[in-house]
Write an enzyme that holds these catalytic residues in place. Sequence first.
Site, short mmCIF file in Angstrom:
data_model
loop_
_atom_site.label_atom_id
_atom_site.label_comp_id
_atom_site.label_asym_id
_atom_site.label_seq_id
_atom_site.Cartn_x
_atom_site.Cartn_y
_atom_site.Cartn_z
N LEU B 87 4.06 -21.93 32.31
CA LEU B 87 4.68 -21.11 31.26
C LEU B 87 6.09 -21.60 30.93
CD1 LEU B 87 3.60 -17.44 32.03
CD2 LEU B 87 2.63 -19.04 30.41
N CYS B 88 6.25 -22.92 30.88
CA CYS B 88 7.55 -23.43 30.48
C CYS B 88 7.36 -24.51 29.43
CB CYS B 88 8.36 -23.93 31.67
SG CYS B 88 7.45 -25.02 32.74
N GLY B 89 6.47 -24.25 28.48
CA GLY B 89 6.29 -25.15 27.36
C GLY B 89 5.80 -26.52 27.79
#
Lengths: 138, 286
Positions: B87-89
């Site tokens: 969930l950090c691109g």
Amino acid sequence: MANTIHVDIVSAEEQIFSGEAYMVYAPAVMGEVGIAPRHTPLISPLKPGEIRLDMGDGKEEFFFISGGILEVQPHLVTVLSDTAIRAHDLDEAAALEAQKRAEEALVDQQSDLDVAKAKAELAAAAAQIAAIKKLRKK
Amino acid sequence: MAGGKEIKTKIASVKNTQKITAAMEMVAASKMRRAQDQMFATRPYAQRIASVVRNVAIANAEYKHPFLVEREVKRVGIVAISTDRGLCGGLNTNMFRKTLDLVGDLVDKGVEIEVVTFGTKALGFFKRIGARVVAETSHIGDSPEMAQIIGPMRVLLGAYEKGEVDAIYLISNEFVNTMTQAPTITQLVPIEPSQDEQLKHHWDYIYEPDSKEVLDSVLDRYIESLVYQGVVENVACEMAARMLAMKNATDNAGEMIDELQLIYNRERQASITQEISEIVGGAAAV
């Protein structure tokens, strides 16, 4: 300020002290050393112990360090302080532990190094993201 | 009005998701600020030790440390720093793509690789492509400590000293600013000599007890401090990337809610219109 010497005490995680002192006492591995201004260049590992700074007017500052490195230039003393307690055996133990963790994590690894496959997988993922972005713009 | 209730439920679920992503965004933003502070706090040490190493490298010591000597490259060690969580691109994906270019080049040249990973994502990645991971550390947390770096690095540096690997590269993310993080590859050892030739001085340190012991401890710490900085910087990158990803997710959820609301309204209107026409039709039939 001709008879003072600039002192920097830093650890990997933060700056501890920076300023002028008349005299610096540090626990070098060969025994305690006292550094006066215009000392000849010296470099030595430090034992765990106390750094004492003579600030003049009888004032002193103390810093505890768990080892590190002392670098002396004529007008600059740098103390690179360790944040972890270091010893050859301790480092080796930590290394073995890290190795063991990797081995445990890799028990079910079967494939050999396959760069082409990985590149294809990443390209597919990138294409997916691009497609999603395009869809979103519509 | 058959679909009405379903659309209502859907809207509620998207709203819940939006709440979560908005909260994650705020958490990431505050953690990023802390990580940035830590990043700046590590700078003085890195600068001081770098200048000591520069002095040492051009000083005329009688002992040449293996880290300063270049040799033919047959095996390469790679230190890869990634995040623990997703969930950090595209932060990790971008880094892995760059990694693959490097690994691909090395494999083409017939060079074998050994990997040390920081973070579960890098471990998973190298495991999947079948690389030899010799040491790993994960769950480093938001405030990394030097002690967590020493063990894994000892494995690679030891291998280098024994001649088992001939170069070590560091792959990490550079924190350019909140919006941009750039994957970078740096050569850790052999240490590349600095370009400043005029710095050549004719003095040398007094080494206590001797130059070998001093150089050993200075250079080990230098390499570790570079890796430590990479790990700290990666935390800042992770938080910045997550903040951005979650902001996008929150915005998207908002758009989705608007669209669903529109569909819901339309549906409701349609069913009312239908009811009226049924009543009118019924009344006309009587």
